[in-house]
Design a protein around this motif. Sequence first.
Motif, PDB file in Angstrom:
ATOM      1  N   ASN A  31       0.853  -1.196   0.000  1.00 54.33           N
ATOM      2  CA  ASN A  31       0.000   0.000   0.000  1.00 54.33           C
ATOM      3  C   ASN A  31       0.889   1.246   0.000  1.00 54.33           C
ATOM      4  O   ASN A  31       1.694   1.427   0.913  1.00 54.33           O
ATOM      5  N   PRO A  32       0.751   2.104  -1.013  1.00 50.89           N
ATOM      6  CA  PRO A  32       1.653   3.277  -1.071  1.00 50.89           C
ATOM      7  C   PRO A  32       1.492   4.235   0.096  1.00 50.89           C
ATOM      8  O   PRO A  32       2.378   5.051   0.356  1.00 50.89           O
ATOM      9  N   GLU A  33       0.363   4.123   0.805  1.00 51.11           N
ATOM     10  CA  GLU A  33       0.158   5.019   1.957  1.00 51.11           C
ATOM     11  C   GLU A  33       0.816   4.492   3.234  1.00 51.11           C
ATOM     12  O   GLU A  33       0.907   5.214   4.208  1.00 51.11           O
ATOM     13  N   GLN A  37       6.208   4.792   2.576  1.00 46.53           N
ATOM     14  CA  GLN A  37       6.574   6.209   2.654  1.00 46.53           C
ATOM     15  C   GLN A  37       8.013   6.398   3.135  1.00 46.53           C
ATOM     16  O   GLN A  37       8.707   7.318   2.703  1.00 46.53           O
ATOM     17  N   ARG A  65      10.453   4.345   2.471  1.00 43.66           N
ATOM     18  CA  ARG A  65      11.301   4.048   1.300  1.00 43.66           C
ATOM     19  C   ARG A  65      11.379   5.260   0.381  1.00 43.66           C
ATOM     20  O   ARG A  65      12.422   5.576  -0.181  1.00 43.66           O
ATOM     21  N   ARG A  66      10.247   5.943   0.232  1.00 43.63           N
ATOM     22  CA  ARG A  66      10.220   7.118  -0.643  1.00 43.63           C
ATOM     23  C   ARG A  66      10.999   8.281  -0.002  1.00 43.63           C
ATOM     24  O   ARG A  66      11.653   9.065  -0.702  1.00 43.63           O
ATOM     25  N   ALA A  91      14.483   7.723  -0.784  1.00 39.78           N
ATOM     26  CA  ALA A  91      14.766   8.127  -2.175  1.00 39.78           C
ATOM     27  C   ALA A  91      15.018   9.634  -2.235  1.00 39.78           C
ATOM     28  O   ALA A  91      15.932  10.099  -2.934  1.00 39.78           O
ATOM     29  N   VAL A  92      14.219  10.399  -1.503  1.00 38.90           N
ATOM     30  CA  VAL A  92      14.402  11.864  -1.454  1.00 38.90           C
ATOM     31  C   VAL A  92      15.770  12.188  -0.834  1.00 38.90           C
ATOM     32  O   VAL A  92      16.511  13.048  -1.328  1.00 38.90           O
ATOM     33  N   LEU A 127       7.871  16.678  -7.011  1.00 33.51           N
ATOM     34  CA  LEU A 127       7.684  15.837  -5.828  1.00 33.51           C
ATOM     35  C   LEU A 127       6.230  15.893  -5.350  1.00 33.51           C
ATOM     36  O   LEU A 127       5.657  14.882  -4.950  1.00 33.51           O
ATOM     37  N   ALA A 128       5.637  17.099  -5.427  1.00 30.12           N
ATOM     38  CA  ALA A 128       4.265  17.262  -4.936  1.00 30.12           C
ATOM     39  C   ALA A 128       3.252  16.474  -5.770  1.00 30.12           C
ATOM     40  O   ALA A 128       2.183  16.139  -5.283  1.00 30.12           O
ATOM     41  N   SER A 129       3.604  16.190  -7.019  1.00 29.12           N
ATOM     42  CA  SER A 129       2.670  15.432  -7.851  1.00 29.12           C
ATOM     43  C   SER A 129       2.946  13.927  -7.782  1.00 29.12           C
ATOM     44  O   SER A 129       2.281  13.147  -8.447  1.00 29.12           O
ATOM     45  N   CYS A 130       3.935  13.530  -6.990  1.00 34.35           N
ATOM     46  CA  CYS A 130       4.252  12.100  -6.820  1.00 34.35           C
ATOM     47  C   CYS A 130       3.543  11.557  -5.570  1.00 34.35           C
ATOM     48  O   CYS A 130       3.182  12.320  -4.674  1.00 34.35           O
ATOM     49  N   PRO A 131       3.376  10.231  -5.517  1.00 32.85           N
ATOM     50  CA  PRO A 131       2.668   9.650  -4.360  1.00 32.85           C
ATOM     51  C   PRO A 131       3.542   9.579  -3.115  1.00 32.85           C
ATOM     52  O   PRO A 131       3.893   8.505  -2.641  1.00 32.85           O
ATOM     53  N   ILE A 132       3.917  10.725  -2.628  1.00 34.15           N
ATOM     54  CA  ILE A 132       4.716  10.815  -1.396  1.00 34.15           C
ATOM     55  C   ILE A 132       4.128  11.937  -0.557  1.00 34.15           C
ATOM     56  O   ILE A 132       3.764  12.988  -1.091  1.00 34.15           O
ATOM     57  N   THR A 133       4.015  11.697   0.742  1.00 35.22           N
ATOM     58  CA  THR A 133       3.413  12.719   1.605  1.00 35.22           C
ATOM     59  C   THR A 133       4.410  13.853   1.871  1.00 35.22           C
ATOM     60  O   THR A 133       5.632  13.656   1.718  1.00 35.22           O
TER      61      THR A 133
END
Lengths: 309, 251
Positions: free
Chosen positions: B2-4, B9, B11-12, B15-16, B90-96
């Motif tokens: 689940n990406p949420e 998150q 992991r993402r 990545a950042v 970044l804001a348009s990617c699935p990351i909070t």
Amino acid sequence: MTEIISARGLVKTFGANRAVDGVSFTVGEGEIFGFLGPNGAGKTTTTRMLTGVIPPDAGTATVLGHDIRREPVLAKQDFGVVPETSNAYTDLSAWQNMMLMGELYGLPRSLAEERSTDLLKTVGLHGKKDQKVQAYSKGMKQRLILAMALVHDPRVLFLDEPTGGLDVQSTQMILSLLRDKNREGITIFLTTHNMEEANRLCHRVAIIRRGKIVAIDAPERLKMAIDRVHRIEVSFDREVPDEALGKVSGVAGVKRTGDKYVLDVLGRDAAIRSLVAFAGENNLQIVTLNTLAPTLDDAFLRLTQEGGP
Amino acid sequence: MNPESLPAQLRRAWAVAKKDIRIYYLKGPVLIFGVFMPVFLFLAFYMGGRDLPLSFLIPGLVGMTLFFSATAVSPAIFPWEGSAKTLERLASCPITIEAIVFGDMIASTLFGIGITVITVLIGVGVGLPVLHMEILFVALFFGACCFSAIGTLLAVPPTNIPSSIMMLSSLLKFPLVFISGIFVPLAQMPSWGVSLAAFSPLTYFCDLARYCFSGEHYFSIPVDIGLLALFSVVFMIATMFLHRRTMPRRL
């Protein structure tokens, strides 16, 4: 048709300026939906609200059934975005940008590598994949952005002026890729100034003026709807007085341009029959006869001008 | 996955952080504020003729290095990315937003620890052994986390001009250095000075660093560590909350 994108009453205000004022529309699965409007009409703001970059002041937007404000991560997981301004990381190489996108979309490394290789080959950048993006031309950057937006195999693609200011080669490559992706089932939301592009690519277009939608329809229907009076261009083997042509049944107006006459007619079929009869009666030979359909440019100009419909 | 979910998150966020490390560690302002500034400040005091022993100066240098380096990267990332429009990517990617901020904090924390380890090695090299290595590790970890959170907190004002944030950051950082017992021992400060120093997390890190190198300390070690951890959590929550509010105005 399954509803993929839905905007209901979107409103966005910047200071005293209401940039988007109650915009509502839906986009069905597999559609290429064009979003047209003059500068400052609210196209980019609407796109940014739909993609969750900025929150709307009022209204709701859902993408693939997920409310972009309540479930932003789930919504964003299945769409890709190509923004107006190229926003790849210029200090990174194309390959590093692709890998970053893969990680941000949670792809396994091997899958991200496989897709990145394919996509970079498709957009003609594989040979320069290890070069820093800052050395890329505008067209190369835009092709990279498109590849980055596709790395997670999205179901929806948002594009904001994807071919603005690009050379013919990059433009054709991007449009061809968009057509291919649409054939594979991707729904496309395209913001553009280019009427020809919208006309050739889009199944439906919406025209926005001063933050409000003024028309949504298929390009052909939109073109026809704006003008009840059609035009016919005709020329004969010799000169004919304007008054004589004006008296032909179904002709509402006559304008001479060079050796041709542009006639405003109420019905094309009846007018053409009358013109043929007129030529026969006056022993005239018709040299050219063209029906002039309104272009999407005409529709756009009519719908976006002050006091338009 | 689940990406949420939290693991997705995290992991993402990593990545950042990797992206930040590749791009921002060698940027001029980061090197100036994170490396050269503490070195020159230290040299100014070292050569100032106050005849302070190395066992006092080196912990101060370690504190200053960690503080300046861990707060050098994070304040600049948001304005840089805002002006380059990469923040919109970044804001348009699935990351909070929280994961983006956390990723920046990881990059900042690692930068702080990496640079400070060099300073510690310099200290050891000039003949000042580390007496309590495990405490130094704990102090470095919490100190770097806390200072990187302060760094991201400094980037909250929604401006996309890095120099504006750097100026704001200097306005806060220099007074903190002078009230935190780096150049004047806490024991020699007037009571109002100690009261003021108690509000600075740098005070607790310096106290711990001093303990690690010389065995001396002003506050008890659990208090130093506990307060440093508490400051870290509070600043981290505050910076995530505030960035969530201001980020749309930056885009």
